[in-house]
Design a protein around this motif. Structure first.
Motif, PDB file in Angstrom:
ATOM      1  N   VAL A 196       0.823  -1.204   0.000  1.00 38.30           N
ATOM      2  CA  VAL A 196       0.000   0.000   0.000  1.00 38.30           C
ATOM      3  C   VAL A 196       0.857   1.254   0.000  1.00 38.30           C
ATOM      4  CG1 VAL A 196      -0.203   0.378   2.496  1.00 38.30           C
ATOM      5  CG2 VAL A 196      -2.121   0.969   1.007  1.00 38.30           C
ATOM      6  N   LEU A 208      -4.579   0.510  -2.441  1.00 38.65           N
ATOM      7  CA  LEU A 208      -5.098   1.768  -1.916  1.00 38.65           C
ATOM      8  C   LEU A 208      -6.610   1.714  -1.746  1.00 38.65           C
ATOM      9  CD1 LEU A 208      -2.994   4.281  -4.066  1.00 38.65           C
ATOM     10  CD2 LEU A 208      -2.584   3.554  -1.715  1.00 38.65           C
ATOM     11  N   GLY A 211      -8.822   0.558   1.791  1.00 32.51           N
ATOM     12  CA  GLY A 211      -9.093   1.355   2.982  1.00 32.51           C
ATOM     13  C   GLY A 211     -10.552   1.400   3.373  1.00 32.51           C
ATOM     14  N   ASP A 212     -11.456   1.139   2.421  1.00 29.61           N
ATOM     15  CA  ASP A 212     -12.891   1.230   2.731  1.00 29.61           C
ATOM     16  C   ASP A 212     -13.492  -0.100   3.172  1.00 29.61           C
ATOM     17  OD1 ASP A 212     -12.926  -0.209   0.399  1.00 29.61           O
ATOM     18  OD2 ASP A 212     -14.460   1.019  -0.593  1.00 29.61           O
ATOM     19  N   THR A 238      -1.078   2.285   8.204  1.00 28.50           N
ATOM     20  CA  THR A 238      -2.122   2.665   9.161  1.00 28.50           C
ATOM     21  C   THR A 238      -3.078   3.682   8.561  1.00 28.50           C
ATOM     22  OG1 THR A 238      -0.549   2.302  10.969  1.00 28.50           O
ATOM     23  CG2 THR A 238      -2.541   3.547  11.482  1.00 28.50           C
ATOM     24  N   GLU A 239      -2.512   4.683   7.888  1.00 26.49           N
ATOM     25  CA  GLU A 239      -3.333   5.767   7.346  1.00 26.49           C
ATOM     26  C   GLU A 239      -4.158   5.304   6.143  1.00 26.49           C
ATOM     27  OE1 GLU A 239      -2.728  10.116   5.138  1.00 26.49           O
ATOM     28  OE2 GLU A 239      -1.014   9.082   6.070  1.00 26.49           O
ATOM     29  N   ARG A 240      -3.523   4.656   5.195  1.00 26.83           N
ATOM     30  CA  ARG A 240      -4.203   4.330   3.938  1.00 26.83           C
ATOM     31  C   ARG A 240      -5.227   3.211   4.093  1.00 26.83           C
ATOM     32  NH1 ARG A 240      -2.277   6.766  -0.518  1.00 26.83           N
ATOM     33  NH2 ARG A 240      -0.251   7.801  -0.411  1.00 26.83           N
ATOM     34  N   LEU A 241      -5.026   2.326   5.066  1.00 20.53           N
ATOM     35  CA  LEU A 241      -5.993   1.247   5.279  1.00 20.53           C
ATOM     36  C   LEU A 241      -7.023   1.612   6.351  1.00 20.53           C
ATOM     37  CD1 LEU A 241      -3.712  -1.932   5.064  1.00 20.53           C
ATOM     38  CD2 LEU A 241      -5.143  -0.890   3.295  1.00 20.53           C
ATOM     39  N   HIS A 242      -6.975   2.859   6.810  1.00 19.92           N
ATOM     40  CA  HIS A 242      -7.948   3.355   7.797  1.00 19.92           C
ATOM     41  C   HIS A 242      -7.984   2.461   9.035  1.00 19.92           C
ATOM     42  CE1 HIS A 242     -10.242   5.273   4.141  1.00 19.92           C
ATOM     43  NE2 HIS A 242      -9.041   5.805   4.349  1.00 19.92           N
ATOM     44  N   ASP A 244      -6.752   3.350  12.103  1.00 23.19           N
ATOM     45  CA  ASP A 244      -6.303   4.265  13.157  1.00 23.19           C
ATOM     46  C   ASP A 244      -6.520   3.709  14.558  1.00 23.19           C
ATOM     47  OD1 ASP A 244      -5.633   6.208  11.210  1.00 23.19           O
ATOM     48  OD2 ASP A 244      -7.729   6.800  11.070  1.00 23.19           O
TER      49      ASP A 244
END
Length: 655
Positions: A196, A208, A211-212, A238-242, A244
């Motif tokens: 990713v 990418l 993430g949803d 962490t950020e791109r796959l949401h 957090d």
């Protein structure tokens, strides 16, 4: 250098546009449209009669399905967290047991586990292994006929699957999403999650879109797993796959069973041959080379020297690639010489060495490639021959590769880190682990620990070289490559030196105290440290802003003394696996290996899918006499005991 010469360029531009439904075969920078290494046994309809039962807990599942008594490292914590419904990011080294972290939660939780896997070879390998353990596993990809895909879809909707594998490209398809939404998912695992990262070594754009998945399948725990992630890549995952709110599990990146060796390149093929011959006979291994031509020449050379070596690259016919990988997986002692197109989906546990005859582009790539050795935990070696040409070639590829300034800067940073690993005079493992943010003590099991390299003050030599470069440029407007500069410094009397009048330079002959090989070592190390740089289309050498301090005598220049062909104590025993047993048990071990080979041939799967060497050694040592006694042998779960127990006991009794 033309585009067809080097595999990285070939990899990004397939020879012909594949059908739309075949994009899920893309293997992270190395094209594999309709991967020829698909394991035929995995394409059969789902065997629902062999499906593993749902279990009350992770440890019970581990014991019943896999035949292991306890988890390793962070596995237990990850499994418990995901079973309870939590999201997780798992950084664990190659061979560290990442797959258990999502496979067991998928068996324990209600529903089917969805595994996002980057290429077909990896899917097929894992599905075969899971089915051998009695798990109802399947995949959806373009190697299947419509009827086969329809059977997998039906089994999923009926709740008959424990695990289903898809590629990220297929998961981006709305029809696949609709199918999955009609069933029940127990867990979502995103394998090789570093893909990713825009700056990782293996970028896959379709990652990418993953993430949803949290929104598309609310309440289903997600696990992102990788073996190669710097802090920057970790944050990007962490950020791109949401993810957090996910819990992070970061295991040690250390593979203590791998011995790292890097030596100065003189004649890479002869050095490689010498290295392979220092290992136990019939050691399986992978040799990586940058170009297709180099792959072919190296494989031919090794075969001519009695090594069972075969080539692998994207330019070979599909049937040839299939045959070569099949031999590597199913036979002992085969060496594959390959470009980076090979290896990502290889789960062969007894690879005893990984060798590089060309410099990798990044530490991440190097770590992932060398991690294909010693997955069984046995001593293995990562060997590389590295020279001046590697530095010049990699710098040139970055300069000519296109891309904006930011991309080229990042590529140079990756290369600088790789060069630092090659040129370090301290522990290589410390350097490698430090790149991933992990502190460690000297390992005592790499070449620089076992035979610490000598260093010398290279300031005067660097000044002589740089003065020659500056005089040529300022006085004559000329620039030259390493070979001609060395001829000037050593006072060579050849036609080219005389033609240019370079025998009249003030620096002519002032470097006679060093050999050609010594000067090439000096130039290589100065290039690696940024004190010199290749220039222009012909890669002549030029000074950099940092060179000024050297010329003024203000910047120290400490260089390592190369010793060509030095012998380092090997951590790999010059013995076979049977030699670790008492003499009375060796014959039984070999009988068990012969029985295993027959089973593997009959089923069309690699031998390690049946049993690993560690399990065979335990059988030979403990000689179980009853089916119940097999439960104490690591690696024999319920399914394998039922499938092979009586036959194994017969072999043991006969032995």
């Amino acid at each position: 250098m033309t585009q067809s010469q080097y595999e990285p360029d070939d990899a990004w531009f397939p020879p012909e546009e594949p059908p739309a439904d075949m994009y899920d075969e893309y293997e992270g920078g190395a094209i594999s449209w309709a991967d020829p290494f698909a394991v035929a046994a995995s394409t059969s309809p789902v065997d629902r009669s062999a499906r593993a039962p749902q279990h009350a807990g992770g440890l019970e599942t581990l014991q019943t399905v896999y035949g292991f008594d306890s988890f390793r490292g962070d596995q237990a914590d990850v499994v418990e967290h995901v079973i309870s419904g939590g999201d997780a990011i798992v950084l664990m080294p190659t061979g560290g047991g990442k797959s258990v972290c999502y496979q067991i939660p998928a068996l324990v939780r209600e529903g089917t586990g969805l595994v996002v896997s980057p290429l077909i070879a990896l899917m097929h390998d894992q599905v075969d292994a899971m089915r051998a353990n009695g798990v109802a596993a399947a995949y959806l990809n373009s190697t299947q006929q419509p009827a086969e895909r329809a059977e997998v879809e039906r089994a999923y909707l009926a709740g008959e699957l424990d695990l289903i594998y898809v590629a990220p490209e297929r998961l981006s398809n709305s029809q696949t999403r609709a199918l999955l939404a009609k069933g029940t998912l127990s867990v979502i695992a995103i394998d090789e999650a570093h893909c990713v990262s825009q700056w990782g070594h293996d970028f896959r754009p379709d990652y990418l879109a993953l993430g949803d998945l949290g929104e598309a399948f609310p309440g289903v725990p997600r696990v992102a797993l990788t073996a190669t992630a710097t802090r920057e890549t970790h944050e990007e995952i962490t950020e791109r796959l949401h993810l957090d709110t996910a819990r992070h599990f970061v295991a040690s990146f250390d593979r203590p069973n791998i011995q790292y060796r890097i030596e100065a390149k003189n004649d890479a093929r002869k050095q490689l041959l010498q290295f392979i011959r220092s290992l136990p006979d019939r050691s399986a291994g992978i040799v990586y080379a940058l170009s297709r031509k180099s792959v072919e020449q190296t494989a031919t050379f090794l075969a001519g020297q009695g090594i069972d070596a075969v080539p692998y690259h994207a330019g070979l016919p599909a049937e040839t690639r299939m045959a070569h990988q099949s031999r590597f997986l199913r036979e002992d002692g085969v060496v594959v010489v390959a470009t980076i197109a090979f290896g990502m989906g290889i789960d062969k546990p007894d690879v005893r060495f990984v060798a590089h005859v060309d410099l990798p582009k990044s530490v991440e790539g190097y770590y992932q490639e060398t991690g294909r050795a010693g997955r069984d935990g046995e001593p293995s070696i990562a060997w590389m021959a590295y020279g001046l040409g590697d530095v010049v070639q990699q710098r040139r590829m970055i300069q000519q590769g296109g891309g904006d300034r930011t991309l080229q800067m990042r590529q140079n940073q990756h290369l600088d880190a790789m060069l630092a690993l090659c040129e370090t005079v301290s522990c290589r493992r410390q350097n490698l682990l430090g790149y991933f943010g992990q502190q460690s003590e000297p390992c005592g099991n790499c070449d620089t620990c076992l035979e610490p390299p000598k260093t010398w003050d290279g300031l005067v030599a660097a000044q002589k070289l740089m003065s020659t470069i500056v005089r040529l440029e300022r006085e004559r407007g000329q620039s030259f490559g390493a070979g001609h500069l060395i001829d000037i410094l050593r006072g060579k009397e050849n036609e080219r030196v005389r033609r240019f009048g370079h025998d009249k330079l003030a620096t002519y002959g002032i470097g006679e105290d060093l050999s050609d090989q010594d000067w090439r070592s000096v130039i290589r190390q100065l290039l690696a440290s940024g004190l010199l740089a290749p220039q222009g289309e012909y890669n002549t050498l030029g000074v950099t802003p940092a060179s000024a301090g050297v010329l003024r005598g203000e910047t120290p220049v400490l260089l390592r003394q190369d010793v060509i062909g030095r012998k380092v104590r090997s951590s790999v025993r010059k013995t076979s696996a049977a030699d670790t047993l008492d003499e009375g048990d060796r014959d039984l071990f070999e009988r068990l290996r012969a029985w295993r080979a027959g089973q593997a041939r009959e089923q069309g799967v690699p031998a390690y899918i049946v049993f690993g060497d560690a399990t065979l050694r335990a059988l030979a040592e403990h000689r179980p006499a009853t089916l119940d006694a097999l439960d104490s042998i690591s690696g024999i779960g319920q399914k394998k005991r039922d499938a092979y127990g009586d036959q194994v006991l017969e072999v043991v009794a006969a032995g």
